[in-house]
Enzyme design. Structure first.
Site, PDB file in Angstrom:
ATOM      1  N   ARG A 189      -4.364  42.691 -14.875  1.00 43.79           N
ATOM      2  CA  ARG A 189      -3.338  43.734 -14.989  1.00 43.79           C
ATOM      3  C   ARG A 189      -1.874  43.226 -15.207  1.00 43.79           C
ATOM      4  O   ARG A 189      -1.113  43.465 -16.378  1.00 43.79           O
ATOM      5  CB  ARG A 189      -3.002  44.734 -13.840  1.00 43.79           C
ATOM      6  CG  ARG A 189      -1.837  45.578 -13.737  1.00 43.79           C
ATOM      7  CD  ARG A 189      -1.924  46.656 -12.838  1.00 43.79           C
ATOM      8  NE  ARG A 189      -2.592  46.301 -11.461  1.00 43.79           N
ATOM      9  CZ  ARG A 189      -1.886  45.666 -10.574  1.00 43.79           C
ATOM     10  NH1 ARG A 189      -0.684  45.268 -10.833  1.00 43.79           N
ATOM     11  NH2 ARG A 189      -2.539  45.323  -9.235  1.00 43.79           N
TER      12      ARG A 189
ATOM     13  N   TYR B 235       7.749  64.274 -31.772  1.00 37.71           N
ATOM     14  CA  TYR B 235       6.139  64.539 -31.792  1.00 37.71           C
ATOM     15  C   TYR B 235       5.951  65.527 -30.445  1.00 37.71           C
ATOM     16  O   TYR B 235       6.490  65.330 -29.472  1.00 37.71           O
ATOM     17  CB  TYR B 235       5.686  62.978 -31.579  1.00 37.71           C
ATOM     18  CG  TYR B 235       4.037  63.083 -31.040  1.00 37.71           C
ATOM     19  CD1 TYR B 235       3.137  63.544 -31.909  1.00 37.71           C
ATOM     20  CD2 TYR B 235       3.995  62.446 -29.813  1.00 37.71           C
ATOM     21  CE1 TYR B 235       1.920  63.692 -31.456  1.00 37.71           C
ATOM     22  CE2 TYR B 235       2.687  62.653 -29.364  1.00 37.71           C
ATOM     23  CZ  TYR B 235       1.716  63.203 -29.970  1.00 37.71           C
ATOM     24  OH  TYR B 235       0.405  63.262 -29.564  1.00 37.71           O
TER      25      TYR B 235
ATOM     26  N   ASP C  50      10.684  55.840 -32.573  1.00 37.66           N
ATOM     27  CA  ASP C  50       9.255  56.017 -32.840  1.00 37.66           C
ATOM     28  C   ASP C  50       8.928  55.713 -34.198  1.00 37.66           C
ATOM     29  O   ASP C  50       9.041  56.648 -34.913  1.00 37.66           O
ATOM     30  CB  ASP C  50       8.815  57.319 -32.145  1.00 37.66           C
ATOM     31  CG  ASP C  50       7.193  57.554 -32.111  1.00 37.66           C
ATOM     32  OD1 ASP C  50       6.466  56.876 -32.775  1.00 37.66           O
ATOM     33  OD2 ASP C  50       6.681  58.289 -31.388  1.00 37.66           O
TER      34      ASP C  50
ATOM     35  N   LYS D 152      -2.841  54.803 -34.184  1.00 41.72           N
ATOM     36  CA  LYS D 152      -2.860  55.425 -35.340  1.00 41.72           C
ATOM     37  C   LYS D 152      -2.989  54.426 -36.450  1.00 41.72           C
ATOM     38  O   LYS D 152      -3.923  53.922 -36.769  1.00 41.72           O
ATOM     39  CB  LYS D 152      -1.128  56.232 -35.373  1.00 41.72           C
ATOM     40  CG  LYS D 152      -0.933  57.081 -34.624  1.00 41.72           C
ATOM     41  CD  LYS D 152      -2.027  58.164 -34.268  1.00 41.72           C
ATOM     42  CE  LYS D 152      -1.954  59.039 -32.893  1.00 41.72           C
ATOM     43  NZ  LYS D 152      -0.643  59.899 -32.714  1.00 41.72           N
TER      44      LYS D 152
END
Ligand SMILES: *Cc1c(COP(=O)(O)O)cnc(C)c1O
Length: 362
Positions: free
Chosen positions: A26, A81, A153, A177
């Site tokens: 982690r 978004y 972004d 993406k």
């Protein structure tokens, strides 16, 4: 190629040290470390930056908001978004984050919204789904004038738009993406100037919040990144041709693509982007004056054979989406708008598919 290191834990030496440099996955692991080094290398910045990777784009975005102090004032664009907007409204308004929603194509409106206690200005360019282009340098200067951090972004424009060069302090990506590029990895990343006061909190949100990418996700993403510049070139070339085709078509009312010479954002986009991206939105002309064009847009999408009806973007395959019906009643997307993520098929095949569907609904 680097091996995929699945181990969640790493052995300690008798003296208590960690020979591998890793403790528990982690916190960090070899695949994540390689990915983060690569992401830093891809970002052009005069200042040193660090990459912090996450299990999704929204987990990455969340880390930035979590890094703020309670009651911070934050400025968001109205053309945000949709998923980020839901997160902000459903999770952060309850936590007393003070939010102003502003049209960021209007610098005066942004200036009016900024206050001495504004901590963050969030921008997204080109916007989703109408591809409004926001002046990053201007927004960063306005944010800095009140001591706020400017977040960009950049999900739609990796490599072809370098927000740090225009003054942004933090760049956030859904690497699901274009970085992933094949619609098979969910992941995100935040790049932060090393001197930014939010960085330790963002890193802490990663290692202690735990929304981390798996070693396999990191490995797959690194593999995808080796073709990112070439895929992007092809996405951009195809998108330009598709946008030009749609712009001259009598059944199309409007095309949103900054690569078109008569697009209102063409000049600004030429200044801050080295190419115009792979996303094209267009509005289908309603058949009658009474129609809002929703039915026509649905009919067109229903008839497509090569282009897939699905959400998301940036994959090798072309995807089309009726944003208004996905976003629901609070949408800002016009009812006759379809958003097209132009894939890597031959551009003549994409145009042929659109041509036959448009003929069918004529
Ligand atoms: C998809 C997307 C996100 C969210 O990323 P996930 O990986 O789906 O969590 C954020 N911003 C933009 C612009 C996006 O397109």
């Amino acid at each position: 190629m680097q091996p995929i290191v699945l181990s969640t834990t790493f052995e300690r030496e008798p003296d208590g040290s960690y020979r591998s440099g890793f403790v528990y996955s982690r916190g960090n692991n070899p695949n994540r470390q390689s990915l983060e080094e690569c992401l830093v290398a891809l970002e052009r910045s005069a200042a040193t930056v660090e990459a912090v990777s996450f299990a999704s784009g929204l987990a990455a975005s969340m880390s930035i908001l979590h890094a703020l102090s309670p009651q911070a004032h934050v400025v968001f664009p109205v053309d945000l978004y949709f998923g980020t907007g839901i997160m902000v409204r459903e999770l952060y308004e309850r936590w007393s984050v003070d939010i102003s929603w502003v049209d960021m194509t209007d610098a005066q409106a942004v200036q009016d919204a900024l206050r001495p206690d504004t901590k963050l200005l969030w921008l997204e360019t080109p916007s989703n789904p109408t591809l409004k282009v926001i002046d990053i340098a201007q927004m960063a200067a306005l944010a800095h004038s009140v001591g706020a951090v400017c977040v960009s972004d950049n999900t739609w424009s990796p490599l072809i738009q370098q927000p740090f060069e225009h003054g942004a302090d933090i760049v956030v990506y859904s690497t699901t993406k274009y970085f992933g590029g094949h619609s098979d990895i969910l992941s995100g990343a935040v790049l932060v100037r090393s001197d930014n006061a939010l960085l330790p909190y963002i890193r802490s949100f990663q290692t202690h919040g735990g929304a981390v990418p798996s070693p396999f996700d990191c490995w797959l993403l690194l593999r995808s990144i080796s073709t990112l510049p070439y895929r992007l070139q092809a996405h951009c070339n195809n998108a330009q041709r598709v946008a030009e085709f749609l712009a001259q078509h009598p059944q199309i009312q409007k095309v949103h693509y900054p690569g078109l010479a008569d697009n209102p954002y063409h000049h600004l986009a030429s200044k801050q982007m080295s190419a115009f991206g792979g996303m094209v939105s267009f509005e289908v002309r309603p058949r009658t004056a009474q129609s809002d064009g929703r039915e026509e847009a649905f009919a067109l999408a229903a008839r497509l054979r090569l282009i897939t009806r699905a959400t998301s973007l940036g994959g090798v395959e072309s995807l089309i989406e009726h944003r208004a019906s996905v976003e629901g009643e609070h949408t800002r997307a016009p009812q006759n708008l379809l958003r097209l993520s132009v894939g890597l098929e031959h551009h003549e095949d994409i145009i042929a598919d659109l041509t036959q569907a448009l003929e069918y609904i004529a």
